[in-house]
Design a protein around this motif. Structure first.
Motif, PDB file in Angstrom:
ATOM      1  N   THR A 156       0.856  -1.183   0.000  1.00 31.84           N
ATOM      2  CA  THR A 156       0.000   0.000   0.000  1.00 31.84           C
ATOM      3  C   THR A 156       0.893   1.234   0.000  1.00 31.84           C
ATOM      4  O   THR A 156       2.120   1.125   0.191  1.00 31.84           O
ATOM      5  N   PRO A 157       0.325   2.412  -0.182  1.00 32.72           N
ATOM      6  CA  PRO A 157       1.130   3.645  -0.104  1.00 32.72           C
ATOM      7  C   PRO A 157       1.785   3.828   1.256  1.00 32.72           C
ATOM      8  O   PRO A 157       2.708   4.649   1.411  1.00 32.72           O
ATOM      9  N   TYR A 158       1.325   3.065   2.242  1.00 34.04           N
ATOM     10  CA  TYR A 158       1.840   3.203   3.608  1.00 34.04           C
ATOM     11  C   TYR A 158       2.765   2.045   3.999  1.00 34.04           C
ATOM     12  O   TYR A 158       3.251   1.990   5.124  1.00 34.04           O
ATOM     13  N   GLY A 159       2.983   1.118   3.077  1.00 31.07           N
ATOM     14  CA  GLY A 159       3.872   0.008   3.359  1.00 31.07           C
ATOM     15  C   GLY A 159       3.259  -1.344   3.067  1.00 31.07           C
ATOM     16  O   GLY A 159       2.182  -1.442   2.469  1.00 31.07           O
ATOM     17  N   PHE A 160       3.952  -2.391   3.491  1.00 27.56           N
ATOM     18  CA  PHE A 160       3.488  -3.758   3.278  1.00 27.56           C
ATOM     19  C   PHE A 160       2.438  -4.138   4.319  1.00 27.56           C
ATOM     20  O   PHE A 160       2.509  -3.695   5.470  1.00 27.56           O
ATOM     21  N   LEU A 161       1.489  -5.003   3.914  1.00 23.49           N
ATOM     22  CA  LEU A 161       0.426  -5.427   4.830  1.00 23.49           C
ATOM     23  C   LEU A 161       0.810  -6.646   5.652  1.00 23.49           C
ATOM     24  O   LEU A 161       0.201  -6.910   6.681  1.00 23.49           O
ATOM     25  N   LYS A 162       1.788  -7.422   5.191  1.00 24.73           N
ATOM     26  CA  LYS A 162       2.309  -8.540   5.975  1.00 24.73           C
ATOM     27  C   LYS A 162       3.754  -8.787   5.552  1.00 24.73           C
ATOM     28  O   LYS A 162       4.299  -8.042   4.721  1.00 24.73           O
ATOM     29  N   ASN A 163       4.385  -9.817   6.120  1.00 24.16           N
ATOM     30  CA  ASN A 163       5.816  -9.989   5.879  1.00 24.16           C
ATOM     31  C   ASN A 163       6.204 -11.460   5.736  1.00 24.16           C
ATOM     32  O   ASN A 163       7.102 -11.951   6.412  1.00 24.16           O
ATOM     33  N   ASP A 164       5.537 -12.175   4.839  1.00 21.99           N
ATOM     34  CA  ASP A 164       5.919 -13.563   4.585  1.00 21.99           C
ATOM     35  C   ASP A 164       7.259 -13.656   3.857  1.00 21.99           C
ATOM     36  O   ASP A 164       7.908 -14.692   3.857  1.00 21.99           O
ATOM     37  N   ALA A 165       7.673 -12.561   3.211  1.00 20.24           N
ATOM     38  CA  ALA A 165       8.964 -12.548   2.515  1.00 20.24           C
ATOM     39  C   ALA A 165      10.134 -12.444   3.490  1.00 20.24           C
ATOM     40  O   ALA A 165      11.288 -12.645   3.106  1.00 20.24           O
ATOM     41  N   GLY A 166       9.857 -12.108   4.745  1.00 21.98           N
ATOM     42  CA  GLY A 166      10.924 -11.999   5.735  1.00 21.98           C
ATOM     43  C   GLY A 166      11.827 -10.805   5.535  1.00 21.98           C
ATOM     44  O   GLY A 166      12.987 -10.803   5.957  1.00 21.98           O
ATOM     45  N   GLY A 167      11.299  -9.755   4.884  1.00 24.06           N
ATOM     46  CA  GLY A 167      12.062  -8.521   4.755  1.00 24.06           C
ATOM     47  C   GLY A 167      13.033  -8.480   3.601  1.00 24.06           C
ATOM     48  O   GLY A 167      13.826  -7.536   3.487  1.00 24.06           O
ATOM     49  N   ILE A 168      12.994  -9.498   2.718  1.00 26.18           N
ATOM     50  CA  ILE A 168      13.914  -9.536   1.575  1.00 26.18           C
ATOM     51  C   ILE A 168      13.148  -9.938   0.320  1.00 26.18           C
ATOM     52  O   ILE A 168      12.469 -10.968   0.298  1.00 26.18           O
ATOM     53  N   LEU A 169      13.249  -9.145  -0.735  1.00 17.95           N
ATOM     54  CA  LEU A 169      12.613  -9.429  -2.026  1.00 17.95           C
ATOM     55  C   LEU A 169      13.670  -9.331  -3.127  1.00 17.95           C
ATOM     56  O   LEU A 169      14.390  -8.331  -3.212  1.00 17.95           O
ATOM     57  N   GLY A 170      13.781 -10.365  -3.950  1.00 12.63           N
ATOM     58  CA  GLY A 170      14.789 -10.358  -5.002  1.00 12.63           C
ATOM     59  C   GLY A 170      16.201 -10.289  -4.472  1.00 12.63           C
ATOM     60  O   GLY A 170      17.118  -9.833  -5.160  1.00 12.63           O
ATOM     61  N   GLY A 171      16.394 -10.714  -3.234  1.00  9.56           N
ATOM     62  CA  GLY A 171      17.724 -10.669  -2.630  1.00  9.56           C
ATOM     63  C   GLY A 171      18.099  -9.312  -2.080  1.00  9.56           C
ATOM     64  O   GLY A 171      19.237  -9.097  -1.648  1.00  9.56           O
ATOM     65  N   ILE A 172      17.134  -8.357  -2.087  1.00  9.43           N
ATOM     66  CA  ILE A 172      17.390  -6.995  -1.608  1.00  9.43           C
ATOM     67  C   ILE A 172      16.412  -6.671  -0.485  1.00  9.43           C
ATOM     68  O   ILE A 172      15.226  -7.020  -0.563  1.00  9.43           O
ATOM     69  N   SER A 173      16.897  -6.021   0.562  1.00  9.34           N
ATOM     70  CA  SER A 173      16.039  -5.708   1.703  1.00  9.34           C
ATOM     71  C   SER A 173      14.899  -4.786   1.290  1.00  9.34           C
ATOM     72  O   SER A 173      15.072  -3.884   0.466  1.00  9.34           O
ATOM     73  N   SER A 174      13.716  -5.021   1.879  1.00  5.22           N
ATOM     74  CA  SER A 174      12.516  -4.262   1.516  1.00  5.22           C
ATOM     75  C   SER A 174      12.208  -3.138   2.492  1.00  5.22           C
ATOM     76  O   SER A 174      11.285  -2.361   2.265  1.00  5.22           O
ATOM     77  N   GLY A 175      12.963  -3.064   3.577  1.00  2.00           N
ATOM     78  CA  GLY A 175      12.691  -2.067   4.610  1.00  2.00           C
ATOM     79  C   GLY A 175      11.879  -2.629   5.756  1.00  2.00           C
ATOM     80  O   GLY A 175      11.730  -1.979   6.789  1.00  2.00           O
TER      81      GLY A 175
END
Length: 365
Positions: free
Chosen positions: A264-283
């Motif tokens: 969303t414009p305010y961030g992610f709604l959950k975190n099943d990716a564990g904070g990493i997408l494509g090998g890069i941190s998502s914040g």
């Protein structure tokens, strides 16, 4: 031989054996101007120091760290930081009678093959968990780098000997020696340790790691993915046999609509990716779970062979932990910090170049 160094910009090399004179680490690439003292590093080493409670090795090591270089008047100066920790309570007598025997679950056989029969059999030499004291010392330096950017790494026990936590209250993890976030589960874990100790056996468990405040953008595409480097660093710890991030192995049973983290414009709604997408941190928070095997040194009779390929039975004496937990917890924290510090510096270099920062001219500025 290679394999003793980790990192690209923030580089850590460890050295030393379990029953050798000393262990230590050399950290290259630490930025100048960070406050750093032996007392600061010592606080991290105290978390993994042996012989503090029942179920841990009674080996009485003070793990007193000495800073040999790279720090002047309490601040890092940008040159290599050398850290030294002397072994002061070595007793190799228990290993003399089994020096030619391959202990089940240990690296004796593989080290024997790898190095053509040359190995330090005393306490496992460099394959011993004792080697991790140097990692924790180096991890303390990495912690100082991360603190400058508000990044915090916390590890805690969520399972031990089949006993799992029901709640995760991080405020209590430093109030018990197992770094457990559930005091009720902690009491049961302690009972399990005592039972297993009487049986002459050992226990495995699971440690969870939470990295908070990690900015988006850390990690390099393809081979130096943040997730890949974290996995390598954590799996380089001897007792680690498995790792998962975010939802982990549960993703194999999910649909894409269930696994994907909505944005969303305010961030992610959950975190099943564990904070990493494509090998890069998502914040988001980086969440990792680590499977720790039982300590292989046990008193129960085990079958094995010696260097002559003769079948023998072995009961391992000496001074050993019942479980690598809790002393492995600060080691896992250290390895995560080292990787994050390295990728933080790499991304800062990238951002600096993008902004085309000019080099200062002392005589003109």
């Amino acid at each position: 031989m290679s394999g003793n160094t980790i990192g690209k910009l923030f580089r850590v090399t460890t050295f030393g054996e379990s029953h050798g004179k000393a262990l230590g680490a050399v950290i290259d690439g630490c930025p100048p101007g960070l406050s750093l003292t032996e007392e600061y590093i010592q606080k991290e080493l105290e978390k993994r120091r042996p012989g503090k409670v029942s179920g841990q090795s009674p080996r009485k090591e003070k793990d007193k760290v000495e800073i040999l270089s790279g720090v002047f008047e309490g601040y890092t100066i940008g040159t290599p930081i050398a850290l030294l920790i002397y072994n002061v309570d070595v007793d190799s007598s228990a290993y003399e009678k089994i020096k030619n025997v391959f202990r089940p679950g240990h690296a004796d056989f593989t080290y024997f093959i790898k190095y053509g029969g040359y190995r330090d059999y005393r306490g496992g030499g460099r394959s011993s968990g004792r080697e991790t004291v140097a990692r924790v010392a180096a991890g303390a330096v990495a912690k100082r780098v991360l603190e400058e950017y508000g990044i915090e790494v916390i590890a805690y026990t969520i399972s031990l000997g089949g006993i799992e936590v029901k709640e995760k209250n991080l405020e209590v993890i430093y109030k018990n020696h197992l770094f457990c976030p559930d005091m009720s589960a902690y009491e049961k874990m302690c009972e399990k340790i005592e039972e297993t100790k009487k049986e002459g056996d050992s226990l495995g468990g699971v440690v969870e790691v939470l990295a908070k405040g990690v900015p988006a953008g850390l990690g390099e595409p393809v081979f130096d993915k943040l997730s890949a480097d974290l996995a390598k660093a954590i799996c380089s710890i001897g007792a680690v046999k498995g790792i998962e991030m975010g939802a982990g192995f549960k993703v194999a049973y999910m649909k894409g609509s269930e696994n994907n983290d909505p944005i969303t414009p305010y961030g992610f709604l959950k975190n099943d990716a564990g904070g990493i997408l494509g090998g890069i941190s998502s914040g988001q928070d980086i969440i990792i779970r680590v499977a720790v095997k039982p300590i292989p040194s046990i008193k129960k009779i085990q079958k094995t062979i010696n260097e002559k390929k003769e079948e023998v039975e072995i009961s391992i004496g000496g001074r050993h932990d019942i479980s690598a937990i809790p002393r492995i917890v600060p080691v896992i924290e250290a390895m995560v910090r080292i990787v994050l510090a390295d990728h933080l510096l790499r991304q800062l270099a990238n951002l600096a170049f993008q902004k085309r920062l000019k080099f200062p001219d002392f005589f003109k500025d």
